[in-house]
Design an enzyme around this catalytic site. Structure first.
Site, mmCIF file in Angstrom:
data_model
loop_
_atom_site.group_PDB
_atom_site.id
_atom_site.type_symbol
_atom_site.label_atom_id
_atom_site.label_comp_id
_atom_site.label_asym_id
_atom_site.label_seq_id
_atom_site.Cartn_x
_atom_site.Cartn_y
_atom_site.Cartn_z
ATOM 1 N N LYS A 22 0.850 -1.206 0.000
ATOM 2 C CA LYS A 22 0.000 0.000 0.000
ATOM 3 C C LYS A 22 0.881 1.249 0.000
ATOM 4 C CE LYS A 22 -1.731 1.626 4.028
ATOM 5 N NZ LYS A 22 -1.576 3.061 4.306
ATOM 6 N N ASN A 23 1.881 1.274 0.880
ATOM 7 C CA ASN A 23 2.656 2.508 1.069
ATOM 8 C C ASN A 23 3.703 2.735 0.000
ATOM 9 O OD1 ASN A 23 1.045 3.063 3.198
ATOM 10 N ND2 ASN A 23 2.559 2.606 4.787
ATOM 11 N N CYS A 115 -4.900 12.830 12.643
ATOM 12 C CA CYS A 115 -5.642 11.564 12.580
ATOM 13 C C CYS A 115 -5.521 10.950 13.965
ATOM 14 C CB CYS A 115 -5.073 10.659 11.490
ATOM 15 S SG CYS A 115 -3.514 9.965 11.973
ATOM 16 N N ARG A 120 0.377 14.815 13.083
ATOM 17 C CA ARG A 120 0.916 14.498 11.749
ATOM 18 C C ARG A 120 0.962 15.731 10.834
ATOM 19 N NH1 ARG A 120 -1.330 8.872 9.816
ATOM 20 N NH2 ARG A 120 0.582 8.928 8.575
ATOM 21 N N ASP A 303 4.506 0.751 12.398
ATOM 22 C CA ASP A 303 3.282 0.131 11.856
ATOM 23 C C ASP A 303 3.114 -1.315 12.309
ATOM 24 O OD1 ASP A 303 3.347 1.810 8.604
ATOM 25 O OD2 ASP A 303 2.859 2.485 10.617
ATOM 26 N N ARG A 395 -8.652 -0.241 4.773
ATOM 27 C CA ARG A 395 -7.754 0.737 4.146
ATOM 28 C C ARG A 395 -6.425 0.099 3.792
ATOM 29 N NH1 ARG A 395 -6.707 5.990 7.213
ATOM 30 N NH2 ARG A 395 -5.460 6.116 5.335
HETATM 31 C C1 EPZ Z 1 4.201 7.099 6.565
HETATM 32 O O1 EPZ Z 1 3.399 8.138 7.101
HETATM 33 C C2 EPZ Z 1 3.279 5.901 6.407
HETATM 34 N N1 EPZ Z 1 2.198 6.226 5.470
HETATM 35 C C3 EPZ Z 1 2.696 5.513 7.774
HETATM 36 O O2 EPZ Z 1 1.934 4.328 7.596
HETATM 37 C C4 EPZ Z 1 3.851 5.194 8.718
HETATM 38 O O3 EPZ Z 1 3.333 4.912 9.997
HETATM 39 C C5 EPZ Z 1 4.805 6.385 8.801
HETATM 40 O O4 EPZ Z 1 5.257 6.752 7.467
HETATM 41 C C6 EPZ Z 1 6.037 6.093 9.638
HETATM 42 O O5 EPZ Z 1 6.692 4.984 9.128
HETATM 43 C C7 EPZ Z 1 2.457 6.189 4.142
HETATM 44 O O6 EPZ Z 1 3.559 5.908 3.702
HETATM 45 C C8 EPZ Z 1 1.312 6.518 3.241
HETATM 46 P P1 EPZ Z 1 6.209 10.440 8.612
HETATM 47 P P2 EPZ Z 1 3.983 9.650 7.119
HETATM 48 O O7 EPZ Z 1 6.121 11.708 7.857
HETATM 49 O O8 EPZ Z 1 4.876 9.876 5.971
HETATM 50 C C9 EPZ Z 1 6.526 13.812 11.937
HETATM 51 C C10 EPZ Z 1 0.091 2.953 7.817
HETATM 52 O O9 EPZ Z 1 -0.280 2.375 8.829
HETATM 53 N N2 EPZ Z 1 6.422 14.775 10.827
HETATM 54 O O10 EPZ Z 1 7.348 9.510 8.339
HETATM 55 O O11 EPZ Z 1 2.808 10.537 7.326
HETATM 56 C C11 EPZ Z 1 5.247 13.012 12.117
HETATM 57 O O12 EPZ Z 1 4.331 13.723 12.932
HETATM 58 C C12 EPZ Z 1 0.524 4.398 7.886
HETATM 59 O O13 EPZ Z 1 0.225 2.425 6.681
HETATM 60 C C13 EPZ Z 1 6.454 16.136 11.086
HETATM 61 O O14 EPZ Z 1 6.564 16.558 12.242
HETATM 62 O O15 EPZ Z 1 4.855 9.638 8.447
HETATM 63 C C14 EPZ Z 1 5.746 11.745 12.788
HETATM 64 O O16 EPZ Z 1 5.877 11.990 14.176
HETATM 65 C C15 EPZ Z 1 0.192 4.990 9.239
HETATM 66 N N3 EPZ Z 1 6.363 17.028 10.055
HETATM 67 C C16 EPZ Z 1 7.138 11.558 12.174
HETATM 68 O O17 EPZ Z 1 7.512 12.833 11.613
HETATM 69 C C17 EPZ Z 1 6.239 16.603 8.750
HETATM 70 O O18 EPZ Z 1 6.173 17.471 7.839
HETATM 71 C C18 EPZ Z 1 7.199 10.513 11.058
HETATM 72 O O19 EPZ Z 1 6.133 10.794 10.179
HETATM 73 C C19 EPZ Z 1 6.219 15.216 8.493
HETATM 74 C C20 EPZ Z 1 6.321 14.317 9.541
#
Ligand code: EPZ
Length: 419
Positions: A22-23, A115, A120, A303, A395
């Site tokens: 998916k990702n 969410c 996020r 995850d 999802r």
């Molecule tokens: C990706 O989300 C995945 N989704 C998530 O999978 C996964 O849990 C996550 O990466 C971490 O591995 C997809 O790939 C579609 P991040 P993403 O940006 O990119 C902070 C699932 O279950 N952050 O790596 O949204 C954020 O708050 C989903 O399949 C900022 O502060 O996660 C978090 O604490 C859930 N500012 C950390 O970084 C930003 O601009 C990592 O988030 C971006 C992120």
């Protein structure tokens, strides 16, 4: 909304095949916006989020034939706008921002909002695009971005962000000159996106390491690509088999992308044997508690935290599970407690004590991976468990009740039980 009813207490046996990631699919579908031709994406899982992404691309003007495992996308007269209606269903919609800006010079994308698992934000995405010369403002919950032509620059992320790295990869691929991304996410899905962008004619080096170099191109070609297997779906079935006990072959497992999880499963007493493209999981005896701290890849995946917690409920001793990636990813704990789990949360750490037995009851899914953990708990529990609001599950998991049923689990979907 549907529910899933599980009659637990049965060991699992048989084989289950992992679907496409998916990702990986989500950013790759958004990358189709970077070229004019028709792109073909194969091995795409049949999931709600894929359907939502197809809808989003269509809303913007693309012709989309979404028939998983195959999805064809051809951008025509694209209106570079992603409405709140769709973005609120799926945060990953923010992944259209980079390609729209790079290809069309402007984008209007609803802010995704938070969410269940945390606020996020997308500040790192916006900071990176501004570094590439975009003017960005937010207005009434929308990001409005403009750039006649993005220019290559250096971007240093404050933390490794998966979709932030992916957005900047796509933006840099069409920017003028060289872009250097520092402190990048190293997830396999980032590597897969870079692979596809290079197939399109991009010049990207270093994906999978903290520093990625991109030589921007003037245009990119459409692509034909088969998506890698879903490492989190694979991990979920490995943990389910270990928790329920038995002898299961999980096929098409990207073992190189799951080293941290596999090491923790072995340390807890689960036998894992490589078998062709898959992994055979055997667990008949006692489990040992192990401590886990989630962290960006190649660390233990956030995850997989909720699913692994259920396994630790069955293990002798106390397991400390620390969640360092998201600030609120223990929503499954109160639901597991209603099934008899003995878990104490202190800040970002959950102390999971051995539970002689989980009892089936009605539970509520809150987010994608929490719902998977509740299904696994249902497999293990005595009696019947009803997991409500399984649209969360749909999802990210393709036909989970069928795949578990093929392993001998007693799992049925109840249509429309929550109106
Ligand atoms: C990706 O989300 C995945 N989704 C998530 O999978 C996964 O849990 C996550 O990466 C971490 O591995 C997809 O790939 C579609 P991040 P993403 O940006 O990119 C902070 C699932 O279950 N952050 O790596 O949204 C954020 O708050 C989903 O399949 C900022 O502060 O996660 C978090 O604490 C859930 N500012 C950390 O970084 C930003 O601009 C990592 O988030 C971006 C992120």
């Amino acid at each position: 909304m549907d529910g899933i009813r599980i009659r637990g207490g049965r060991a699992l046996s048989g084989r289950v095949r992992v679907s496409g990631s998916k990702n990986a699919a989500l950013p790759i579908l958004c990358a189709t916006l970077l070229s004019d031709g028709e792109s073909l994406v194969r091995n795409v899982p049949d999931l709600r989020d894929i359907g939502t992404t197809g809808q989003l691309l269509e809303t913007m003007g693309c012709s989309v034939a979404c028939a998983p495992p195959t999805v064809r996308v051809k951008p025509n007269d694209v209106t570079p706008e992603a409405p709140y209606e769709l973005v609120k269903q799926m945060r990953a919609s923010v992944l259209v921002l980079g390609p729209l800006l790079a290809r069309y010079g402007r984008a209007k994308v609803s802010l995704p909002g938070g969410c269940q698992i945390g606020s996020r934000p997308v500040d790192q995405h916006l900071k990176g695009l501004e570094a590439l010369g975009a003017t960005i403002r937010t207005d009434h919950g929308y990001v409005l971005a403009e750039a006649s032509r993005l220019r290559g620059a250096e971007v240093v992320f404050d933390m490794p962000t998966v979709t932030g790295t992916e957005n900047l990869l796509m933006a840099g691929a069409l920017a003028k000159g060289r872009t250097t991304l520092v402190n990048c996410a190293r997830e396999p899905e980032v590597i897969e996106l870079a692979r596809v962008l290079n197939k399109m004619g991009a010049k990207i080096r270093g994906a999978g390491t903290p520093v990625i170099e991109i030589e921007g191109q003037d245009e990119l070609a459409p692509f034909d690509h088969a998506i890698i297997p879903d490492r989190i779906e694979a991990g979920t079935y490995l943990v389910a088999a270990a928790a329920a006990g038995g002898d299961v072959l999980v096929e098409n497992v990207p073992v190189d992308d799951l080293e941290a999880l596999l090491a923790k499963l072995r340390a807890s007493g689960v036998t894992l044997e490589p078998d062709g493209s898959g992994v055979r999981v055997l667990r008949h005896g006692r489990l040992r508690s192990v401590d886990v701290t989630t962290s960006p890849h190649p660390g233990f995946p956030t995850d997989m935290q909720a699913q692994f917690m259920v396994l630790m409920c069955m293990a002798e001793g106390t397991s400390r599970i620390s969640e360092t990636v998201f600030e609120n990813r223990f929503m499954h704990v109160p639901e597991l407690a209603r099934m008899g789990a003995d878990i104490e949360v202190q800040g970002h750490t959950a102390f999971v004590k051995h539970t002689a037995r989980l009892d089936g009851t009605e539970v509520m899914a809150t987010d994608l991976r929490a719902s998977a953990s509740l299904v696994i708990a249902g497999l293990v529990a005595e009696g019947e468990t009803l997991v409500r609001r399984v649209y969360h599950l749909d999802r990210g998991y393709e036909r989970m009740e069928e795949k578990l049923g093929a392993l001998g689990a007693d799992v049925t979907r109840e249509r429309g039980i929550d109106g």
